[in-house]
Design a protein around this motif. Structure first.
Motif: not given
Length: 402
Positions: A346-371
């Motif tokens: 969650x800390x790291x995903x928040x740092x991604x800002x708007x990029x973090x909402x795009x499916x093409x951005x790997x951290x978006x999948x990692x965030x969903x997988x974590x939860x």
């Protein structure tokens, strides 16, 4: 000594370091395949082939069947490494690993039936005992039920299904029943937020006869050498207490997933400037603190999980079985460790800002997988910590398989 099936490779001579290196080398490929695997809701054929060729599925399989027979801590180390590339692959490996470990506890006849035909056999499971019902029958049990979250069931030839055995209304036993895929049905209902390529679909079975040797009594897996396979599989790695440690491998996927988030975030921050000022993100103290905090949480989680496994095997080697409070502490530790990893992501995903909402951005999948993975009952800190707290305060904990 059993000979590996003709034509199947033996990994009995592979060192721990070499196996870890094989896992690490797979991470870039797993990252590149993750999006397609999500879309397909299944691991790719290439990934399954890699897991077989590397021998990673067989790290906890007895050497006499061609496995590596590593210490129990391998159940943490290898899913963690692969989860840096794709948490779903790490999760599947953890399940396939531990089911080899569990099969080593079964009667020799069950081992021969599975590994004698194919030592590389893939085995899934349904672990919720209330979801399976059974009754004693001549020479075994008749079982049925509906088990959800059966990870790897879409690729497995076998399944270990948890069953509560009753005599009338009275519970008399808890068994893990080994069924071939011809004996159960799979419901393709795995359409979920995250962990999409684990294939964790629902399994149903009705009035299936399971012979005694393929129905492992979970009371014999509470620690020590009471289990049927003990005579042929005497390594202390197989004598650790099952219940408090069966979740540590899937918990390690949370660690690996968070490590993946950390890797990607560090790479991004090293290269990125803010859009408005052109300042380097790495020079912001808030960014430095977030990365430092996330890394600390991940390291702590990794050490917690590894320590539990190492300590459990050390106790087994000394012919000791941990008491109830210690077992509950291991379950508590697991939930705490996974929660640390969710916080880190969650800390790291928040740092991604708007990029973090795009499916093409790997951290978006990692965030969903974590939860998504954090929803597993083993990772509920409220549940696991309160059970330990009750025992520590002198209360009675009713868990017959513990």
């Amino acid at each position: 000594m059993n000979a590996p099936h003709q034509g199947a490779p033996s990994f009995a001579g592979v060192s721990y370091g070499e196996a870890v290196e094989r896992a690490r080398k797979l991470v870039p490929a797993l990252r590149s395949r993750a999006a397609a695997a999500e879309a397909a809701r299944a691991m790719s054929a290439e990934t399954i082939a890699d897991l077989h060729a590397s021998g990673l599925i067989r790290t906890l399989q007895p050497k006499r069947w061609g496995g590596m027979e590593f210490d129990y801590v391998a159940y943490v180390d290898f899913p963690m490494e692969l989860s840096r590339g794709d948490a779903s692959v790490g999760w599947n490996l953890a399940n396939l690993q531990i089911h080899h470990w569990m099969l080593a506890l079964y009667d020799e006849r069950a081992q021969e039936e599975v590994w004698g035909a194919d030592p590389e056999a893939l085995i899934a499971s349904g672990i919720a005992f209330p979801q399976g019902q059974g009754r004693k029958a001549d020479g075994g049990f008749v079982i049925g039920g509906k088990w959800n979250f059966s990870s790897c069931v879409n690729i497995a030839d076998w399944n270990m299904l948890a069953v509560t055995v009753k005599d009338g209304d009275k519970v008399v036993d808890h068994r893990m029943c080994l069924l071939h895929k011809s004996q159960y049905q799979v419901i393709d209902d795995w359409k979920v937020l995250g962990m999409r390529s684990t294939g964790s679909m629902t399994v149903t079975a009705k009035d299936v006869f399971v012979p005694e040797h393929k129905a492992l009594c979970m009371y014999d897996t509470r620690g020590g050498d009471r289990f049927p396979g003990a005579r042929s599989n005497a390594n202390p790695a197989y004598q650790v207490s099952a219940n408090p440690l069966l979740g540590h491998g899937i918990g390690a996927c949370a660690v690996g997933n968070a490590l993946g988030a950390l890797d990607l975030t560090i790479d991004a921050v090293k290269q990125r400037s803010t859009n408005y000022t052109g300042a380097k993100m790495r020079d912001f103290q808030a960014v430095q603190l977030r990365i430092g905090a996330a890394a600390s949480k991940i390291d702590a989680a990794r050490l917690i999980l590894r320590n539990d496994c190492i300590e459990a095997q050390e106790l087994a080697a000394r012919k000791l079985v941990p008491d109830t409070l210690k077992k509950l502490a291991m379950k508590r530790n697991l939930a705490f460790a996974v929660n640390l990893c969710t916080e880190a992501v969650d800390l790291l995903h928040a740092m991604a800002g708007a990029n973090g909402i795009y499916e093409a951005y790997p951290l978006e999948r990692i965030f969903r997988d974590a939860h998504s993975l954090a929803g597993h009952i083993s990772f509920s800190f409220d549940t696991q910590a309160s059970a330990w707290g009750l025992a520590a305060l002198g209360g009675e904990v009713n868990n017959p398989t513990l």
